[in-house]
Design an enzyme around this catalytic site. Structure first.
Site, PDB file in Angstrom:
ATOM      1  CG  HIS A 202      -0.347   0.008   2.363  1.00 16.72           C
ATOM      2  ND1 HIS A 202       0.513  -1.083   3.148  1.00 16.72           N
ATOM      3  CD2 HIS A 202       0.310   1.089   3.262  1.00 16.72           C
ATOM      4  CE1 HIS A 202       1.212  -0.849   4.203  1.00 16.72           C
ATOM      5  NE2 HIS A 202       0.953   0.422   4.298  1.00 16.72           N
TER       6      HIS A 202
ATOM      7  CG  HIS B  15       7.011   5.061   1.143  1.00 17.83           C
ATOM      8  ND1 HIS B  15       6.459   6.034   2.006  1.00 17.83           N
ATOM      9  CD2 HIS B  15       7.006   3.954   2.041  1.00 17.83           C
ATOM     10  CE1 HIS B  15       6.317   5.643   3.178  1.00 17.83           C
ATOM     11  NE2 HIS B  15       6.648   4.377   3.249  1.00 17.83           N
TER      12      HIS B  15
END
EC number: 3.1.-.-
Lengths: 173, 173
Positions: B34, B116
């Site tokens: 995620h 990220h």
């Protein structure tokens, strides 16, 4: 891709299920505690959009309903799977039928649907018989309102990711 | 309850991330791959409904956007965390700002936001230095469209469950 449709119950009920799963369910790392409404099925990418539209229609057609856990049971001897048994209410059967028979036209008979939350599986016969007596004797009584279900897809490592939420009794949101 | 807000990228990108996570990320069992938009935060039950309304408004105000992974990087020496770096586009920064500054008014500065996907963490200095050279040298180039984000909550065993999906650029569904 491979999809599945589930209810994630309340945090309270999920925490309760996980208190057993951490010891007895190796699938705990793949998905949080859940009630499976549609078993894993393949859907071609080009059909997903239309399928989701249909799921929204089904969701809108069913009002939020009460989910009642009343006992710990086992699927033994068919399979060594221990679960929190959920009462077969008209609403959950209706939801199961609309998803499986009406939309997917698969072979899942709603008459044989056993709504449940798995708390132990992949147990050896020895492990199963060691714990099943104790667990099935427990008093379990919990009810809560279900107002949504989720479409998930499976990753290559067998982990499940949520793709979309469907709200019962609502045309949108 | 403790909530978090994330983007789940495509299955392809999640599978790619998991190919590293299975070796380098002990959190793999707690949540699929995620992009964190809002770090874990507490929200009292009585505020959840209104909060979700606001999230729908934010989602409606931002069009689907391109998410571009361009490199493997590390947060070392701050922390031994290795990640797939995502380009800081106006859209993802806008989304971050609306969620953190406008709605939650927390201390997460969008100027310091590093979008990220974590692929390795909780690594010893030895492990980190063993693998970081090899991973950061890899050519990584992938882009895809993000059209949704998810509100999750955390269970007592630290596992995350999805509560709701929010669709970018749509008033509902």
């Amino acid at each position: 891709m491979k999809y599945g449709i589930v209810i994630f119950p309340s945090k309270k009920l999920q925490d309760y299920a996980n208190s057993f799963r951490k010891r007895y369910d190796p699938h705990i790392a793949l998905i949080p505690p859940h009630v499976t409404l549609v078993n894993p099925f393949e859907l071609p990418d080009e059909m997903v959009k239309e399928f989701i539209q249909k799921l929204h229609q089904v969701a809108a057609s069913i009002k939020p309903f009460s989910l009642e856990v009343y006992k710990v049971k086992t699927f033994h001897p068919a399979v060594n799977k221990i679960y929190l048994a959920i009462k077969k209410t008209d609403e959950i059967l209706d939801l199961h039928r609309k998803l499986n028979t009406d939309i997917l036209a698969n072979n899942e008979k709603t008459e044989s649907f056993v709504p449940h939350i798995t708390i132990g599986q992949k147990l050896s016969n020895r492990e199963h018989s060691d714990i099943v007596g104790q667990l099935t004797m427990m008093e379990v009584s919990h009810s809560e309102i279900v107002d949504r279900f989720h479409l998930l897809y499976q990753l290559e490592n067998d982990q499940w990711t949520t793709y979309e939420t469907f709200h019962l009794g609502k045309e949108c949101q």
